[in-house]
Design an enzyme around this catalytic site. Structure first.
Site, PDB file in Angstrom:
ATOM      1  N   GLU A  34     -35.592   9.944 -17.427  1.00 56.68           N
ATOM      2  CA  GLU A  34     -36.189   8.633 -17.725  1.00 56.68           C
ATOM      3  C   GLU A  34     -37.105   8.252 -16.567  1.00 56.68           C
ATOM      4  OE1 GLU A  34     -36.432   6.134 -20.077  1.00 56.68           O
ATOM      5  OE2 GLU A  34     -37.558   5.089 -18.511  1.00 56.68           O
ATOM      6  N   ARG A 108     -31.166  -6.031 -27.665  1.00 59.46           N
ATOM      7  CA  ARG A 108     -31.514  -4.630 -27.353  1.00 59.46           C
ATOM      8  C   ARG A 108     -30.751  -4.100 -26.149  1.00 59.46           C
ATOM      9  NH1 ARG A 108     -36.654  -2.873 -29.723  1.00 59.46           N
ATOM     10  NH2 ARG A 108     -36.530  -1.202 -28.230  1.00 59.46           N
ATOM     11  N   TYR A 213     -33.424 -14.760 -35.952  1.00 57.64           N
ATOM     12  CA  TYR A 213     -32.030 -14.382 -36.225  1.00 57.64           C
ATOM     13  C   TYR A 213     -31.201 -14.491 -34.955  1.00 57.64           C
ATOM     14  CZ  TYR A 213     -33.755  -9.701 -34.717  1.00 57.64           C
ATOM     15  OH  TYR A 213     -34.341  -8.658 -34.042  1.00 57.64           O
ATOM     16  N   ASP A 291     -40.368   6.781 -31.706  1.00 54.13           N
ATOM     17  CA  ASP A 291     -41.758   6.303 -31.660  1.00 54.13           C
ATOM     18  C   ASP A 291     -42.735   7.379 -31.195  1.00 54.13           C
ATOM     19  OD1 ASP A 291     -41.049   3.819 -32.549  1.00 54.13           O
ATOM     20  OD2 ASP A 291     -41.705   2.721 -30.770  1.00 54.13           O
TER      21      ASP A 291
HETATM   22  C1  LIG Z   1     -41.763  -6.920 -32.272  1.00 53.86           C
HETATM   23  C2  LIG Z   1     -40.915  -5.725 -32.551  1.00 53.86           C
HETATM   24  C3  LIG Z   1     -39.712  -5.884 -33.248  1.00 53.86           C
HETATM   25  C4  LIG Z   1     -38.922  -4.772 -33.552  1.00 53.86           C
HETATM   26  N1  LIG Z   1     -37.779  -4.955 -34.268  1.00 53.86           N
HETATM   27  C5  LIG Z   1     -37.051  -3.869 -34.642  1.00 53.86           C
HETATM   28  C6  LIG Z   1     -35.851  -4.024 -35.425  1.00 53.86           C
HETATM   29  O1  LIG Z   1     -35.437  -5.144 -35.750  1.00 53.86           O
HETATM   30  N2  LIG Z   1     -35.166  -2.893 -35.803  1.00 53.86           N
HETATM   31  C7  LIG Z   1     -35.576  -1.642 -35.444  1.00 53.86           C
HETATM   32  O2  LIG Z   1     -34.916  -0.649 -35.817  1.00 53.86           O
HETATM   33  N3  LIG Z   1     -36.707  -1.461 -34.696  1.00 53.86           N
HETATM   34  C8  LIG Z   1     -37.441  -2.530 -34.288  1.00 53.86           C
HETATM   35  N4  LIG Z   1     -38.565  -2.364 -33.529  1.00 53.86           N
HETATM   36  C9  LIG Z   1     -39.005  -0.998 -33.178  1.00 53.86           C
HETATM   37  C10 LIG Z   1     -38.262  -0.415 -31.995  1.00 53.86           C
HETATM   38  O3  LIG Z   1     -38.324  -1.309 -30.912  1.00 53.86           O
HETATM   39  C11 LIG Z   1     -38.854   0.931 -31.569  1.00 53.86           C
HETATM   40  O4  LIG Z   1     -39.215   1.694 -32.682  1.00 53.86           O
HETATM   41  C12 LIG Z   1     -37.840   1.707 -30.742  1.00 53.86           C
HETATM   42  O5  LIG Z   1     -37.608   1.049 -29.529  1.00 53.86           O
HETATM   43  C13 LIG Z   1     -38.309   3.138 -30.461  1.00 53.86           C
HETATM   44  O6  LIG Z   1     -37.374   3.774 -29.642  1.00 53.86           O
HETATM   45  P1  LIG Z   1     -37.788   5.070 -28.826  1.00 53.86           P
HETATM   46  O7  LIG Z   1     -36.557   5.464 -28.070  1.00 53.86           O
HETATM   47  O8  LIG Z   1     -38.407   6.071 -29.733  1.00 53.86           O
HETATM   48  O9  LIG Z   1     -38.950   4.615 -27.837  1.00 53.86           O
HETATM   49  P2  LIG Z   1     -38.936   3.554 -26.658  1.00 53.86           P
HETATM   50  O10 LIG Z   1     -38.022   2.439 -26.951  1.00 53.86           O
HETATM   51  O11 LIG Z   1     -40.368   3.226 -26.374  1.00 53.86           O
HETATM   52  O12 LIG Z   1     -38.321   4.352 -25.421  1.00 53.86           O
HETATM   53  C14 LIG Z   1     -39.059   5.350 -24.739  1.00 53.86           C
HETATM   54  C15 LIG Z   1     -38.401   5.603 -23.395  1.00 53.86           C
HETATM   55  O13 LIG Z   1     -39.089   6.675 -22.756  1.00 53.86           O
HETATM   56  C16 LIG Z   1     -39.408   6.319 -21.416  1.00 53.86           C
HETATM   57  N5  LIG Z   1     -40.633   7.055 -21.061  1.00 53.86           N
HETATM   58  C17 LIG Z   1     -41.890   6.798 -21.503  1.00 53.86           C
HETATM   59  N6  LIG Z   1     -42.751   7.695 -20.989  1.00 53.86           N
HETATM   60  C18 LIG Z   1     -42.006   8.533 -20.224  1.00 53.86           C
HETATM   61  C19 LIG Z   1     -42.352   9.673 -19.427  1.00 53.86           C
HETATM   62  N7  LIG Z   1     -43.607  10.108 -19.322  1.00 53.86           N
HETATM   63  N8  LIG Z   1     -41.361  10.324 -18.762  1.00 53.86           N
HETATM   64  C20 LIG Z   1     -40.048   9.876 -18.854  1.00 53.86           C
HETATM   65  N9  LIG Z   1     -39.688   8.789 -19.588  1.00 53.86           N
HETATM   66  C21 LIG Z   1     -40.658   8.131 -20.275  1.00 53.86           C
HETATM   67  C22 LIG Z   1     -39.581   4.809 -21.451  1.00 53.86           C
HETATM   68  O14 LIG Z   1     -39.425   4.241 -20.172  1.00 53.86           O
HETATM   69  C23 LIG Z   1     -38.491   4.407 -22.419  1.00 53.86           C
HETATM   70  O15 LIG Z   1     -37.245   4.253 -21.781  1.00 53.86           O
HETATM   71  C24 LIG Z   1     -39.352  -3.466 -33.153  1.00 53.86           C
HETATM   72  C25 LIG Z   1     -40.529  -3.307 -32.426  1.00 53.86           C
HETATM   73  C26 LIG Z   1     -41.308  -4.422 -32.126  1.00 53.86           C
HETATM   74  C27 LIG Z   1     -42.588  -4.235 -31.340  1.00 53.86           C
END
Ligand SMILES: Cc1cc2nc3c(=O)[nH]c(=O)nc-3n(C[C@H](O)[C@H](O)[C@H](O)COP(=O)(O)OP(=O)(O)OC[C@H]3O[C@@H](n4cnc5c(N)ncnc54)[C@H](O)[C@@H]3O)c2cc1C
Length: 400
Positions: A34, A108, A213, A291
């Protein structure tokens, strides 16, 4: 999969931790890197829909979710100005019966902590930013910004929408600004206020919507307030904002929205970005998740849920297949069609929630009422097909 297979996970967000917890449960070796110096999450809420809760339960974390989550009564569509109910989908009690799991609202940071409880801390390295990855014949190599590198049989990019792993595999491509920006805030309360019902409320207005909510077991209200905006000129994708700016942007909305916004302390505004669905996620022994693979608009509340499902299904495919290529094929065949549909339907919801013309609003609201009368679970935001899915069920390809 041979017992000495090692997986490198880049990114300790919700998706990376879900994968780590699922690998831990199956006894597959992994390391997680991370970039932040501390693990944690932004101060915001997240809706954990039944499809995600099935995975949480399979990971042995349901009791923890019950401790930190809030069970909403219903998902309600409301008119932005009058507050009139446009549709009501009962959730509490009904989701268990219809979809096989509950629907929770959770902070979160609590969700992050919960997933972390399923992971061994000595497998996590903080302050390690991936600069790029390379795919080699015998595995993948993560190259870090500080010059170190790490070799693994499989590298998984769980590093979010601006993924460095994705860029290494498929080239640099800017995420698409969707034409929406939003404010996010969490407002603490000593007791549940009478102007916020214990539901997931979707307030639909012209060119915008607001979702409210409870989180923290009912001791705080999460706000997501979305407005259409033609350009997002700032380079950073989230910026500090103010209560006054939020109130000005939503002037004229229902008094309960105004009352809630007047209690906002810290708030940030975000540009909302997504990408088109990808044709494939993997190149040799490197793949993507969450994502990094399928960033989407939050209008079906599914980004984190999809990342959790991805993590579980990838771990199972690795556990149940003799080689990484077969595991990745099964993972992608299962995950890409589903996440593609969720990405595209999330975009479509933005259009229906934000209709500006009174005639179009009237026709939308009339159809909400008719569908709600026939079957409330197939009306409203039309998410029953999302909630029905069970990532923990053995897919046909493996059952054969
Ligand atoms: C307004 C809003 C509301 C939302 N509401 C919901 C909801 O109600 N329900 C739901 O299911 N989803 C919701 N989402 C979507 C959700 O927040 C994301 O889809 C989710 O957080 C994606 O998770 P992830 O682990 O793929 O990516 P991220 O949460 O972006 O995590 C990526 C991680 O990788 C790390 N990282 C990045 N680059 C590097 C690198 N080069 N080297 C090492 N580490 C790195 C970051 O620091 C981070 O810890 C919402 C999003 C938004 C914007």
């Amino acid at each position: 999969m041979s017992s000495d297979c090692r997986v490198a996970i880049v990114g300790g967000g919700i998706g990376g931790l879900a994968l780590a917890a699922a690998l831990e449960q199956r006894g597959v070796d992994y390391r997680l890197f991370e970039r932040s110096a501390q693990l944690g999450e932004i101060g915001a809420g997240v809706q954990m829909t039944p499809n995600a809760v099935k995975v949480i339960r399979a990971l042995g974390l349901l009791d923890g979710m019950k401790n930190v989550g809030f069970l909403p009564e219903s998902l309600i569509g409301r008119n932005w100005k009058s507050g009139k109910t446009l549709f009501r989908m009962p959730l509490r009690g009904e989701c268990e019966r219809l979809y096989g799991a509950s629907f929770f609202h959770v902070h979160r940071a609590d969700l992050h902590e919960l997933l972390l409880s399923g992971v061994r801390r000595d497998r996590i390295t903080l302050g390690k930013a991936c600069a790029r990855v390379t795919a080699e014949s015998d595995g993948g190599v993560v190259h870090f910004a500080d010059g170190d590198s790490f070799r693994a049989d499989l590298v998984v990019g769980a590093d979010g929408i601006h993924s460095a792993v994705r860029k290494s595999l498929f080239g640099a491509q800017q995420a698409r600004f969707t034409g929406h920006m939003c404010w996010r805030a969490v407002v603490p309360f000593d007791a549940m206020p009478d102007f916020v019902t214990p539901d997931s409320s979707f307030w639909m207005g012209p060119n915008g919507h607001v979702v409210t909510y409870y989180v923290k077991g009912g001791r705080a209200v999460n706000i997501v307030a979305v407005l259409e905006s033609r350009d997002w000129v700032e380079e950073s994708w989230n910026l500090p904002s103010t209560r006054e700016e939020l109130l000005t942007a939503f002037r004229g909305w229902h008094p309960n929205i105004q009352k809630l916004f007047q209690r906002v302390g810290t708030t940030f505004k975000w540009g909302l970005f997504d990408r088109d669905p990808m044709e494939n996620w993997s190149a040799g022994p490197v793949t993507l998740l969450g994502d990094a693979a399928h960033p989407m608009l939050p209008f079906l509340s599914q980004g984190a849920a999809m990342a959790i499902e991805d993590g579980y299904e990838l771990a199972r495919a690795l556990d149940q297949n003799a080689d990484i290529a077969s595991a990745l094929r099964i993972y992608e065949e299962s995950r890409r069609p589903r996440t593609r549909r969720v990405q595209l339907e999330s975009r479509e919801r933005g259009r229906t929630y934000h209709l500006a013309s009174p005639l179009e609003q009237f026709m939308r609201d009339f159809s909400y009422r008719v569908r709600n009368f026939i079957n409330p679970h197939k009306g409203g935001i039309k998410a029953n097909w999302v909630y029905e899915y069970d990532a923990t069920a053995t897919p046909a390809a493996l059952a054969a």
